[in-house]
Motif scaffolding. Structure first.
Motif, PDB file in Angstrom:
ATOM      1  N   TYR A 145       0.839  -1.204   0.000  1.00 32.02           N
ATOM      2  CA  TYR A 145       0.000   0.000   0.000  1.00 32.02           C
ATOM      3  C   TYR A 145       0.875   1.256   0.000  1.00 32.02           C
ATOM      4  N   GLU A 146       1.870   1.285   0.870  1.00 29.51           N
ATOM      5  CA  GLU A 146       2.748   2.459   0.942  1.00 29.51           C
ATOM      6  C   GLU A 146       3.503   2.656  -0.367  1.00 29.51           C
ATOM      7  N   GLN A 147       3.900   1.565  -0.997  1.00 24.81           N
ATOM      8  CA  GLN A 147       4.582   1.656  -2.295  1.00 24.81           C
ATOM      9  C   GLN A 147       3.638   2.250  -3.343  1.00 24.81           C
ATOM     10  N   ARG A 148       2.386   1.822  -3.308  1.00 26.44           N
ATOM     11  CA  ARG A 148       1.413   2.267  -4.329  1.00 26.44           C
ATOM     12  C   ARG A 148       0.900   3.675  -4.083  1.00 26.44           C
ATOM     13  N   PHE A 149       0.592   4.003  -2.817  1.00 22.92           N
ATOM     14  CA  PHE A 149      -0.087   5.269  -2.546  1.00 22.92           C
ATOM     15  C   PHE A 149       0.765   6.314  -1.828  1.00 22.92           C
ATOM     16  N   GLY A 150       1.917   5.921  -1.295  1.00 26.12           N
ATOM     17  CA  GLY A 150       2.809   6.894  -0.669  1.00 26.12           C
ATOM     18  C   GLY A 150       2.396   7.351   0.714  1.00 26.12           C
ATOM     19  N   ARG A 151       1.526   6.590   1.374  1.00 26.75           N
ATOM     20  CA  ARG A 151       1.116   6.905   2.753  1.00 26.75           C
ATOM     21  C   ARG A 151       0.750   5.603   3.440  1.00 26.75           C
ATOM     22  N   VAL A 152       0.656   5.641   4.773  1.00 24.71           N
ATOM     23  CA  VAL A 152       0.271   4.433   5.503  1.00 24.71           C
ATOM     24  C   VAL A 152      -1.196   4.116   5.239  1.00 24.71           C
ATOM     25  N   PHE A 153      -1.512   2.846   5.273  1.00 26.28           N
ATOM     26  CA  PHE A 153      -2.897   2.391   5.157  1.00 26.28           C
ATOM     27  C   PHE A 153      -3.633   2.758   6.439  1.00 26.28           C
ATOM     28  N   LEU A 154      -4.776   3.391   6.290  1.00 26.40           N
ATOM     29  CA  LEU A 154      -5.563   3.820   7.445  1.00 26.40           C
ATOM     30  C   LEU A 154      -6.950   3.207   7.366  1.00 26.40           C
ATOM     31  N   ILE A 155      -7.373   2.639   8.478  1.00 24.32           N
ATOM     32  CA  ILE A 155      -8.721   2.106   8.599  1.00 24.32           C
ATOM     33  C   ILE A 155      -9.156   2.283  10.048  1.00 24.32           C
ATOM     34  N   ARG A 156     -10.460   2.517  10.248  1.00 27.18           N
ATOM     35  CA  ARG A 156     -10.975   2.537  11.615  1.00 27.18           C
ATOM     36  C   ARG A 156     -10.864   1.117  12.148  1.00 27.18           C
ATOM     37  N   ALA A 157      -9.900   0.884  13.014  1.00 25.39           N
ATOM     38  CA  ALA A 157      -9.656  -0.460  13.543  1.00 25.39           C
ATOM     39  C   ALA A 157     -10.652  -0.828  14.634  1.00 25.39           C
ATOM     40  N   ALA A 158     -11.151   0.148  15.372  1.00 20.72           N
ATOM     41  CA  ALA A 158     -12.090  -0.127  16.463  1.00 20.72           C
ATOM     42  C   ALA A 158     -13.315  -0.836  15.914  1.00 20.72           C
ATOM     43  N   GLY A 159     -13.644  -1.971  16.522  1.00 14.41           N
ATOM     44  CA  GLY A 159     -14.820  -2.713  16.101  1.00 14.41           C
ATOM     45  C   GLY A 159     -14.599  -3.639  14.925  1.00 14.41           C
ATOM     46  N   ARG A 160     -13.367  -3.717  14.426  1.00 10.56           N
ATOM     47  CA  ARG A 160     -13.066  -4.599  13.298  1.00 10.56           C
ATOM     48  C   ARG A 160     -12.089  -5.685  13.733  1.00 10.56           C
ATOM     49  N   SER A 161     -12.268  -6.857  13.176  1.00 10.74           N
ATOM     50  CA  SER A 161     -11.341  -7.955  13.431  1.00 10.74           C
ATOM     51  C   SER A 161     -10.136  -7.827  12.509  1.00 10.74           C
ATOM     52  N   PRO A 162      -9.025  -8.494  12.841  1.00 11.89           N
ATOM     53  CA  PRO A 162      -7.875  -8.484  11.938  1.00 11.89           C
ATOM     54  C   PRO A 162      -8.233  -8.966  10.531  1.00 11.89           C
ATOM     55  N   GLU A 163      -9.090  -9.965  10.443  1.00 16.63           N
ATOM     56  CA  GLU A 163      -9.492 -10.482   9.133  1.00 16.63           C
ATOM     57  C   GLU A 163     -10.268  -9.438   8.333  1.00 16.63           C
ATOM     58  N   GLN A 164     -11.119  -8.676   9.000  1.00 19.66           N
ATOM     59  CA  GLN A 164     -11.858  -7.610   8.315  1.00 19.66           C
ATOM     60  C   GLN A 164     -10.910  -6.511   7.837  1.00 19.66           C
ATOM     61  N   MET A 165      -9.921  -6.168   8.670  1.00 24.51           N
ATOM     62  CA  MET A 165      -8.953  -5.154   8.259  1.00 24.51           C
ATOM     63  C   MET A 165      -8.127  -5.641   7.079  1.00 24.51           C
TER      64      MET A 165
END
Length: 198
Positions: free
Chosen positions: A136-156
């Motif tokens: 992701y960082e290679q493609r978009f030039g920033r860290v991947f961001l997702i609302r992690a609260a309430g999500r499982s690792p598999e969902q992320m």
């Protein structure tokens, strides 16, 4: 779930000791104290929710808020206008999904709480997230961001793999939307309506 933070009255906090107080007490305030705080003190709290300078200034300038719902609605409305540059500014020091946030400040504590589900992630899932973060960082030039609260690792992981195929213009907008969700969750955890006093 974001952990409940200990509440502290802003009237007990001066600008000179705001950093230490945030570190010790976790930024929790009553709405009246947020409304009454000087601008610099209020901004130091809002910046933990999302470090977008013009948004921080506008949220602070919008005081007095009648209740936390009004504060959250105004903050979300303002966040809808974030630009790609605003996103990049906010993510400059943001930890990767799956990496423990360093530091003892309020933002690092919030990130660790939000990513608590990653501590129990299956090793294969954690490895795929790490590889996806790098791609992701290679493609978009920033860290991947997702609302992690309430999500499982598999969902992320599923969201990360989906978003790797997004067009850059679509992706920064989705990331900005995720940042707005994080900001409102942090806001609601940090500020309590006065009726909750006691």
């Amino acid at each position: 779930m974001i952990p409940t933070l200990e509440r502290v009255r802003f009237s007990d906090v001066t600008h000179s000791n705001i950093r230490e107080t945030h570190s010790r007490y976790g930024d929790g305030v009553l709405l009246t104290d947020f409304n009454d705080a000087d601008a610099a003190t209020a901004a130091s709290l809002v910046r933990v929710w999302a470090d977008v300078p013009r948004w921080v200034d506008a949220v602070v300038a919008g005081r007095r808020y009648a209740d936390v719902d009004a504060l959250a609605a105004h903050a979300a409305h303002l966040a809808a206008g974030w630009t790609e540059s605003d996103l990049d500014t906010a993510l400059a020091h943001h930890p990767r999904i799956g990496e423990k946030a360093s530091g003892t400040g309020a933002e690092a504590r919030a990130s660790r709480g939000e990513q608590a589900a990653m501590t129990s992630a299956d090793r294969a899932v954690a490895d795929r997230i790490a590889a996806g973060n790098a791609a992701y960082e290679q493609r978009f030039g920033r860290v991947f961001l997702i609302r992690a609260a309430g999500r499982s690792p598999e969902q992320m992981l599923a969201a990360l793999e989906r978003r790797l195929g997004a067009a850059p213009d679509d992706e920064w907008r989705e990331a900005a939307g995720q940042l707005a969700e994080i900001a409102v969750l942090r806001l609601r955890d940090a500020v309590t309506d006065d009726s909750a006093r006691g």
